[in-house]
Enzyme design. Structure first.
Site: not given
Length: 200
Positions: A52-54, A84, A144-145, A180, A182
């Protein structure tokens, strides 16, 4: 899979790809619970911190008073896996934080140094067949990022590397992956995590 039915695993459900982890755990026969409050950790053998966004996840963990309960969960022997953004949360040292954000807090459950967004922006996302120690055949890793694990302490086992750094590491029952798992149909890393919990 029958042995997994006795395992109860939480997935931090504040932000990010938590539903995909829940589905993967269910497909392996494990019980899965969304974790939003400290009390949700009770009775769990494992906890997954999703991508997600840490910085957002960090702020929400502060809002819901989860930092110390998660550390205590790990100290009591609970397994923790960060994917991630979740891998960033586990690190002792976090690099690449915007000066506007100041210092980003972490759980410091793994002696690793992680660089945020080391693989570029969202448009630079990619998938690669990744050689993982202990798996029979490459794993379809989705980046992803993604962060890169630039340093791993002497007690941290490196299970996979990419672009000159580690992307999957483990120490005891604590595991971190830059990618990721998942977001694939390959459940082998989730199975690996569950196998470690079954020894609790």
């Amino acid at each position: 899979m029958a042995g997994n039915a006795a395992l109860s695993v939480g997935v931090l459900a504040l932000q990010g790809a938590f539903r995909e982890h829940v589905r993967m755990l269910h497909s392996l026969g494990a019980q899965a619970r969304e974790v939003r409050l400290p009390g949700d950790l009770e009775g769990l053998q494992g906890l997954i911190l999703p991508g997600g966004e840490s910085t957002t996840i960090s702020r929400l963990m502060t809002d819901y008073a989860l930092w110390d309960p998660v550390r205590q969960f790990a100290a009591a022997g609970g397994g923790v896996w960060g994917t991630c953004a979740g891998a960033i949360m586990l690190a002792r040292t976090i690099e690449g934080v915007s000066p506007n954000l100041g210092t980003q807090p972490g759980l410091e459950l793994l002696d690793i140094t992680v660089r945020r967004n080391a693989f570029g922006r969202q448009v630079d996302s990619f998938a690669v067949p990744l050689e993982v120690r202990g798996l029979d055949g490459p794993f379809p890793a989705v980046f992803i990022r993604a962060p890169l694990i630039e340093r791993a302490g002497p007690e941290v086992e490196v299970l996979a590397t990419q672009a000159g750094g580690a992307v999957l590491v483990r120490r005891g029952r604590v595991m971190a992956s830059s990618f990721h798992p998942e977001l694939t149909t390959d459940s082998r890393l989730h199975s690996l995590f569950l196998a470690g919990l079954s020894q609790l």
